[in-house]
Design a protein around this motif. Structure first.
Motif, PDB file in Angstrom:
ATOM      1  N   SER A 102      -0.793  15.172  -2.735  1.00  0.00           N
ATOM      2  CA  SER A 102       0.326  14.982  -3.505  1.00  0.00           C
ATOM      3  C   SER A 102       0.647  13.517  -3.578  1.00  0.00           C
ATOM      4  CB  SER A 102       1.187  15.915  -3.259  1.00  0.00           C
ATOM      5  OG  SER A 102       2.147  15.974  -4.102  1.00  0.00           O
ATOM      6  N   LEU A 103       0.018  12.778  -4.505  1.00  0.00           N
ATOM      7  CA  LEU A 103       0.232  11.305  -4.499  1.00  0.00           C
ATOM      8  C   LEU A 103       1.457  11.148  -5.796  1.00  0.00           C
ATOM      9  CD1 LEU A 103      -3.311   9.908  -4.751  1.00  0.00           C
ATOM     10  CD2 LEU A 103      -1.804  10.261  -2.867  1.00  0.00           C
ATOM     11  N   GLU A 104       1.830  12.325  -6.409  1.00  0.00           N
ATOM     12  CA  GLU A 104       2.967  11.869  -7.330  1.00  0.00           C
ATOM     13  C   GLU A 104       3.848  13.179  -7.440  1.00  0.00           C
ATOM     14  OE1 GLU A 104       1.547  11.216 -11.168  1.00  0.00           O
ATOM     15  OE2 GLU A 104       0.600   9.008 -10.468  1.00  0.00           O
ATOM     16  N   ALA A 110       5.487  10.178  -1.955  1.00  0.00           N
ATOM     17  CA  ALA A 110       4.072  10.426  -1.951  1.00  0.00           C
ATOM     18  C   ALA A 110       3.452  10.214  -0.670  1.00  0.00           C
ATOM     19  CB  ALA A 110       3.633   9.488  -2.929  1.00  0.00           C
ATOM     20  N   SER A 112       0.412   9.216   1.870  1.00  0.00           N
ATOM     21  CA  SER A 112      -0.675   8.229   2.126  1.00  0.00           C
ATOM     22  C   SER A 112      -1.284   8.636   3.428  1.00  0.00           C
ATOM     23  CB  SER A 112       0.175   6.950   2.204  1.00  0.00           C
ATOM     24  OG  SER A 112       1.013   6.869   3.160  1.00  0.00           O
ATOM     25  N   CYS A 138       4.162  11.332   4.825  1.00  0.00           N
ATOM     26  CA  CYS A 138       4.618  12.267   3.404  1.00  0.00           C
ATOM     27  C   CYS A 138       5.974  12.352   3.740  1.00  0.00           C
ATOM     28  CB  CYS A 138       3.712  13.335   3.499  1.00  0.00           C
ATOM     29  SG  CYS A 138       1.969  13.419   3.288  1.00  0.00           S
ATOM     30  N   SER A 142       6.078  16.385  -0.977  1.00  0.00           N
ATOM     31  CA  SER A 142       4.458  16.037  -1.264  1.00  0.00           C
ATOM     32  C   SER A 142       3.592  16.597  -0.235  1.00  0.00           C
ATOM     33  CB  SER A 142       4.319  14.562  -1.296  1.00  0.00           C
ATOM     34  OG  SER A 142       4.543  13.924  -0.024  1.00  0.00           O
TER      35      SER A 142
END
Length: 199
Positions: A102-104, A110, A112, A138, A142
């Motif tokens: 879930s980057l956005e 978000a 990484s 995170c 996210s």
């Protein structure tokens, strides 16, 4: 103040009764009655466990027949990794994990990826497990979305282990921008038949 003989008798009887109760609890109840009560409770628990296990044993043949029938059915390719080789399946698994992060998120931080370690296991019947150990940072929102997407979209992935801890800033004891340090192992499956067919 001198008590009358009647009151003295009443006090004597009350003291005798109190002494009898104390003696009963300390000499008889704890040493004789209580052990028998525990034995009785354990007997009831064992009897209930025996009945449950007897019911399971009675269903053994039916469950075995259903399991054998399920094993004879062809595997659905929808839930499996589509690669033809375990090494390619590992690359596919890495790609799927990256795509489902879930980057956005609507709110929060978000996810990484910090580290990824692949693991290819031995075949488990008609399947070959392909696992990936992932280290993430995170936000809680996210992370929730990522876990849901990992397990709910085909090909289906399983989360074997999950460790979450709150990141703490070096300067203060407070959490660092709501970030979480996440370690998890994600597993997918590759069909043995697809590997054999490819060879």
């Amino acid at each position: 103040m001198k008590l009358s003989s009647r009151l003295q008798k009443c006090f004597a009887i009350a003291l005798a009764m109190l002494a009898g109760v104390v003696l009963y609890f300390f000499l008889i109840h704890w040493w004789v009655v209580a052990p028998w009560q525990r034995i009785d409770e354990e007997e009831h628990a064992l009897r209930a466990s025996y009945q449950r296990f007897s019911a399971l044993v009675a269903q053994r043949e039916e469950l075995q027949a259903r399991l054998d029938l399920q094993r004879q059915r062809p595997l659905s390719s929808r839930g499996l990794l589509t690669a033809r080789e375990p090494e390619v399946a590992m690359s596919q698994l890495m790609q799927l994990v990256s795509e489902r992060l879930s980057l956005e998120p609507a709110t929060g931080v978000a996810c990484s990826v910090l580290n990824r370690v692949p693991q290819i296991g031995a075949s488990d019947g008609p399947l070959i497990p392909v696992a990936l150990s992932v280290d993430l940072e995170c936000g809680i929102e996210s992370l929730t979305g990522t876990l849901h997407r990992l397990e709910s979209e085909p090909p289906y992935l399983l989360i074997d282990t999950l460790s979450i801890r709150r990141l703490v800033s070096q300067d203060t004891v407070q959490s660092s921008s709501g970030r979480l340090s996440v370690k998890m192992q994600v597993r997918g499956y590759l069909s043995v038949s697809s590997v054999v067919d490819h060879e």
